[in-house]
Design an enzyme around this catalytic site. Sequence first.
Site, PDB file in Angstrom:
ATOM      1  NE  ARG A  37      41.318  31.010  49.094  1.00 39.28           N
ATOM      2  CZ  ARG A  37      42.351  31.712  49.047  1.00 39.28           C
ATOM      3  NH1 ARG A  37      43.009  32.182  50.207  1.00 39.28           N
ATOM      4  NH2 ARG A  37      43.249  32.059  47.775  1.00 39.28           N
ATOM      5  CB  ILE A  63      43.973  28.727  45.143  1.00 39.70           C
ATOM      6  CG1 ILE A  63      42.574  28.733  45.853  1.00 39.70           C
ATOM      7  CG2 ILE A  63      44.864  29.309  46.128  1.00 39.70           C
ATOM      8  CD1 ILE A  63      42.296  27.886  47.012  1.00 39.70           C
ATOM      9  CB  SER A  64      40.684  32.778  42.262  1.00 45.71           C
ATOM     10  OG  SER A  64      40.863  32.330  41.037  1.00 45.71           O
ATOM     11  CD  GLN A  65      42.196  39.393  45.660  1.00 43.68           C
ATOM     12  OE1 GLN A  65      42.484  39.683  44.668  1.00 43.68           O
ATOM     13  NE2 GLN A  65      41.691  40.464  46.543  1.00 43.68           N
TER      14      GLN A  65
END
Length: 213
Positions: A37, A63-65
């Site tokens: 990530r 950027i999503s959790q």
Amino acid sequence: MKDSFKHQGLRQQLVNVLKNKGIKDVAVLKAIGKIPRHLFMDSSFLDHAYQDKAFPIAADQTISQPYTVAFQSELLQIKPGDKILEIGTGSGYQTAVLCELGAKVWSIERQNELFKRTSKFLPKLGYRPKKLIFGDGYIGLKDEAPFDGIIVTAGAPFVPKPLLSQLKVGGRLVIPVGDDIQVMTMYHRKGPKEFEQEEFGEFRFVPLLEDKN
């Protein structure tokens, strides 16, 4: 493009956090444990890459959790070879998770800057979606329909009808619906005109914008 033992260790810690938060799908946890990530974020954010938080990326997006990515992926119940439509490619992190789960992925992004960046970046990591498209997610992708699953990674004020119509019977649409705070909603297509709807609590997403190319 470095992925060190330290990064790998931090990823395993993140997997444990997600397990503790209730993510059970082994394939989803394995994907999160494998995908670097930190490479999807600016190097200045490296320390934050494996915290369970959303972070800003280019074009005023995030950027999503990881929990959100895992939660949506788990709801889709992906089997290898499934055709999945993703609305909102963004950084490409969710796209990578879908690819890691064995899905054939078509992904639409309306921000040209992100579209160009992610189109170049994903293949460098070995992730090759079927197609990345620069366009309006509200209209879906009629030419490639029907899909086994559709995932929307931005908050939608309403559920776009074309997305429901592009689901296979038996398919699932996972979409956060609402204005300021969204409710994670899943539509399961039971028949040509029959949909079952389930809600899974509140989440926060950047808005899904229409006709903004």
